[in-house]
Design an enzyme around this catalytic site. Structure first.
Site, PDB file in Angstrom:
ATOM      1  N   LYS A  87     -36.279  10.141 -53.278  1.00 33.11           N
ATOM      2  CA  LYS A  87     -36.662  10.441 -54.659  1.00 33.11           C
ATOM      3  C   LYS A  87     -36.491  11.943 -54.890  1.00 33.11           C
ATOM      4  O   LYS A  87     -37.061  12.779 -54.176  1.00 33.11           O
ATOM      5  CB  LYS A  87     -38.129  10.045 -54.830  1.00 33.11           C
ATOM      6  CG  LYS A  87     -38.459   9.430 -56.161  1.00 33.11           C
ATOM      7  CD  LYS A  87     -39.862   8.832 -56.097  1.00 33.11           C
ATOM      8  CE  LYS A  87     -40.343   8.422 -57.452  1.00 33.11           C
ATOM      9  NZ  LYS A  87     -41.754   8.027 -57.420  1.00 33.11           N
TER      10      LYS A  87
HETATM   11  O1  G3P Z   1     -43.718   6.258 -60.135  1.00 35.41           O
HETATM   12  C1  G3P Z   1     -44.211   7.325 -60.885  1.00 35.41           C
HETATM   13  C2  G3P Z   1     -45.628   7.051 -61.201  1.00 35.41           C
HETATM   14  O2  G3P Z   1     -46.369   7.083 -60.023  1.00 35.41           O
HETATM   15  C3  G3P Z   1     -46.265   7.940 -62.185  1.00 35.41           C
HETATM   16  O3  G3P Z   1     -47.328   7.224 -62.695  1.00 35.41           O
HETATM   17  O4  G3P Z   1     -49.476   6.850 -63.774  1.00 35.41           O
HETATM   18  O5  G3P Z   1     -49.022   9.001 -62.536  1.00 35.41           O
HETATM   19  O6  G3P Z   1     -47.934   8.536 -64.727  1.00 35.41           O
HETATM   20  P1  G3P Z   1     -48.504   7.944 -63.466  1.00 35.41           P
END
Ligand code: G3P
Length: 219
Positions: A87
């Site tokens: 990533k």
């Molecule tokens: O895969 C990316 C994800 O983990 C971000 O999620 O909920 O932190 O915006 P969030």
């Protein structure tokens, strides 16, 4: 649509993998910190454990932000297991690194994508996946799912092989929306995947079937 679980928690991954409903895992430095995995070697060991649980792609994120640093980390991460996808953040050095890694046969997931143009650049560089963060756009009063539609149209227009990996999913509604648009993959937290099972009519219906069965047996 493939479903990935967005977590570094081994118990969560194990439970969903045993149900046969997940096709991969995504992690990020915040998720690794959340489960208390620190230090380069421990992080690598943890990725290895994840790869042994799930039969599918596992995204492992670099923390370098310069071209050479990203390449060095990416090559190390890719050595851990054949299912590791590196990533890389959507920054100019990241895109340049994705181009180089793709030529080396190392698969990448371009993360922190918030616009269709960013996704286009990642696809041109040869990213295996792009990760548009829909929940974080919703948080800023911009409809995240619209971004998935835009990227899907662009990728279809030019037959890019880069897969759309809808990320920052916050609800079962997001899952349904991105599946209807035709996202290749959605990565969601454990809780959201568990919520996908739920419907009160299923519970009520099952209760009724079982009580009718019991009544009939004792009649
Ligand atoms: O895969 C990316 C994800 O983990 C971000 O999620 O909920 O932190 O915006 P969030």
């Amino acid at each position: 649509m493939k479903i990935f679980v967005d977590t570094a928690n081994l118990d969560e991954i194990k439970e969903l993998a045993e149900m046969g409903i997940i096709d991969g895992v995504t992690t990020n430095p915040s998720l690794m910190a959340k489960v208390g995995v620190v230090g380069e070697e421990n992080v690598k060991e943890h990725y290895k454990k994840i790869c042994e649980i799930v039969n599918g792609d596992v995204s492992a994120e670099v923390i370098s932000t310069d071209y050479e640093g990203i390449l060095k980390e990416a090559r190390e991460l890719a050595k851990i297991h054949k299912n590791i996808v590196v990533k890389v953040p959507m920054i100019p050095d990241g895109i340049k690194a994705i181009k180089t890694l793709s030529a080396e046969g190392i698969r990448t997931n371009c993360t922190l994508v918030f616009s269709a143009n960013q996704a286009l650049l990642a696809a041109k560089a040869g990213a295996t996946y792009v990760s548009p963060f829909i929940g974080r756009l919703d948080d800023r009063a911009q409809e995240g799912v619209v971004l998935i539609e835009e990227i899907k149209q662009i990728f279809d227009n030019y037959c890019f092989s880069t897969q759309i990996l809808a990320a920052s999913i916050r609800s079962p509604l997001h899952m349904k929306q991105v599946a209807m648009i035709g996202s290749d993959v959605a990565t969601a937290p454990y809780k959201v995947i568990k919520q996908m099972f739920e419907h009160p009519l299923t519970d009520l219906g099952l209760e009724k079937f079982l009580s009718d069965y019991k009544k009939a047996q004792s009649a």
